[in-house]
Design an enzyme around this catalytic site. Structure first.
Site, PDB file in Angstrom:
ATOM      1  N   ASP A   1      -2.770   1.384   7.770  1.00 48.99           N
ATOM      2  CA  ASP A   1      -1.992   0.476   6.921  1.00 48.99           C
ATOM      3  C   ASP A   1      -2.636  -0.902   6.846  1.00 48.99           C
ATOM      4  O   ASP A   1      -2.806  -1.471   5.760  1.00 48.99           O
ATOM      5  CB  ASP A   1      -0.555   0.344   7.464  1.00 48.99           C
TER       6      ASP A   1
ATOM      7  N   GLU B   1       0.812  -4.794  13.851  1.00 50.37           N
ATOM      8  CA  GLU B   1       1.358  -3.445  13.674  1.00 50.37           C
ATOM      9  C   GLU B   1       1.788  -2.851  15.013  1.00 50.37           C
ATOM     10  O   GLU B   1       2.806  -2.171  15.107  1.00 50.37           O
ATOM     11  CB  GLU B   1       0.271  -2.532  13.082  1.00 50.37           C
TER      12      GLU B   1
ATOM     13  N   LYS C   1       0.854  -1.212   0.000  1.00 49.74           N
ATOM     14  CA  LYS C   1       0.000   0.000   0.000  1.00 49.74           C
ATOM     15  C   LYS C   1       0.875   1.242   0.000  1.00 49.74           C
ATOM     16  O   LYS C   1       2.048   1.182   0.356  1.00 49.74           O
ATOM     17  CB  LYS C   1      -0.926   0.015   1.218  1.00 49.74           C
TER      18      LYS C   1
HETATM   19  C1  MEV Z   1       2.871   4.773   8.405  1.00 46.54           C
HETATM   20  O1  MEV Z   1       2.702   3.984   7.229  1.00 46.54           O
HETATM   21  C2  MEV Z   1       1.812   5.826   8.468  1.00 46.54           C
HETATM   22  C3  MEV Z   1       1.898   6.738   9.695  1.00 46.54           C
HETATM   23  O2  MEV Z   1       0.837   7.697   9.540  1.00 46.54           O
HETATM   24  C4  MEV Z   1       1.746   5.975  10.988  1.00 46.54           C
HETATM   25  C5  MEV Z   1       0.322   5.421  11.196  1.00 46.54           C
HETATM   26  O3  MEV Z   1      -0.616   5.859  10.556  1.00 46.54           O
HETATM   27  O4  MEV Z   1       0.222   4.548  12.088  1.00 46.54           O
HETATM   28  C6  MEV Z   1       3.216   7.512   9.726  1.00 46.54           C
END
Ligand code: MEV
Length: 354
Positions: free
Chosen positions: A152, A141, A13
């Site tokens: 994510d 996660e 993604k």
């Molecule tokens: C990480 O892919 C995306 C962030 O916004 C962290 C999150 O949403 O948990 C940096």
């Protein structure tokens, strides 16, 4: 019990807009990519459960009988449960890490063991199952990132293009099949540390950082509006121009939040020299960036920018957005050429004793 080899996959993604801001309750737009990670689950009679993650060089095996003898009462089964620190400490004893194991490897193994020991496996996925997969993925996660927003795991579970805010998910209807380059700067970073840095900057300079987050929220909403307009009308050059401007503005905001990196600056400069617009995607501090590929670009033009990026030492994939979410590919539904192609692609192999 698994009776056959089971092959499953989930899409990679990217976050189009809203990374970091989403941790603070703002909107994020996330899309699934046509680049997938495959996981092969295979019954074994070796008495061992083995984990093979070739892409990150992990090959470990645990004696199932030994695992069964351990007191696992600290892990609940059934519904996804929060992997609190105390449970993870106990799991470290189970994992039995070798001395030279990096933090990166430890976290991947811990996430696997936590999920493996807790989950009851099933082969058919209903909407309820997908909710459950998403909940478990969220706990994975948490093992790795500490306090993730959940965007994510949601986009990798449901696929397509999602608007995500504080656990509320809505799918964009018929998102346009945008082409992008996904570029890995190969600069390692810790999402957990970067998220914490943004939080600290927000606490230190609330009057400066809060408006940045509000503006990133507005960028995500405007991007959603443009994507929806592109789905209903014929996409026009103005749409791509708007998407490019949003990318540039967000990249500058992310730099102001402190999650930029010289490698990402280089990525943006190299693509800009070819008339293309890029931003970091995800946590920043290195990691990955995305570049929008307008439909007017010719094949040789795309090749030229890809060569320039690989010349900087970056990895580069041409892909499109809006891929299907987590999927099961049963052995029976795949023919020989597909298996052969997948053989070289398998990113993870989980061979389970059953
Ligand atoms: C990480 O892919 C995306 C962030 O916004 C962290 C999150 O949403 O948990 C940096």
């Amino acid at each position: 019990m698994l009776s056959d080899v089971l092959l499953v996959s989930a899409p990679g993604k990217v976050i189009l807009h809203g990374e970091h801001a989403v941790v603070h309750g703002k909107v994020a737009l996330a899309v699934a990519l046509n680049l997938r990670t495959f996981l092969q689950l295979q019954p074994h009679s070796s008495g061992k459960v083995s984990l093979n993650l070739p892409n990150i060089g992990i090959k470990r095996a645990w004696d199932v009988a030994r695992l069964q003898l351990l007191d696992m009462s600290f892990l609940e089964q059934g519904d996804p449960t929060v992997p609190i620190l105390e449970k993870l400490e106990k799991l470290k004893e189970v994992a039995d890490f070798p001395e030279d194991c990096t933090d990166h490897e430890r976290l991947a193994v811990l996430a696997f063991l936590y999920l493996y020991l807790c989950i009851c496996r099933k082969q058919r996925w209903t909407a309820e199952d997908l909710e459950l997969i998403n909940k478990w993925a969220f706990q994975g996660e948490k093992v790795i990132h500490g306090n993730p927003s959940g965007v994510d795991n949601a986009v990798s579970t449901w696929g397509g293009a999602l608007r995500y805010q504080q656990g509320k998910i809505s799918s964009l209807k018929r998102p346009p099949a945008l082409k992008i380059l996904l570029i890995n700067t190969k600069v390692p970073r810790s999402t957990k540390a970067l998220v914490l840095n943004v939080r600290n900057r927000l606490l230190k300079f609330p009057k400066i950082v809060a408006p940045l987050l509000t503006s990133i929220n507005a960028i995500s909403l405007e991007c959603e509006r443009v994507l929806e307009e592109m789905a209903t009308a014929v996409p026009a050059p103005e749409h791509y121009l708007a998407l490019e401007e949003l990318i540039d503005m967000n990249q500058h905001h992310l730099n102001a939040l402190g999650v930029g990196h010289t490698s990402l600056d280089q990525l943006c400069q190299v693509t800009m020299a070819h008339g293309l617009h890029s931003k970091l995607t995800g946590a920043g501090g290195g990691g990955c960036g995305i570049t929008l590929l307008r439909p007017d670009l010719t094949g040789p033009e795309v090749e030229a920018v890809k060569q320039a990026l690989t010349g900087c030492g970056f990895d580069c994939w041409e892909t499109s957005i809006g891929a299907p979410g987590v999927s099961v590919h049963t052995a029976a539904s795949l023919d020989a050429p597909v298996w052969q192609a997948l053989d070289g692609l398998c990113a993870g192999q989980w061979a389970s004793s059953s």
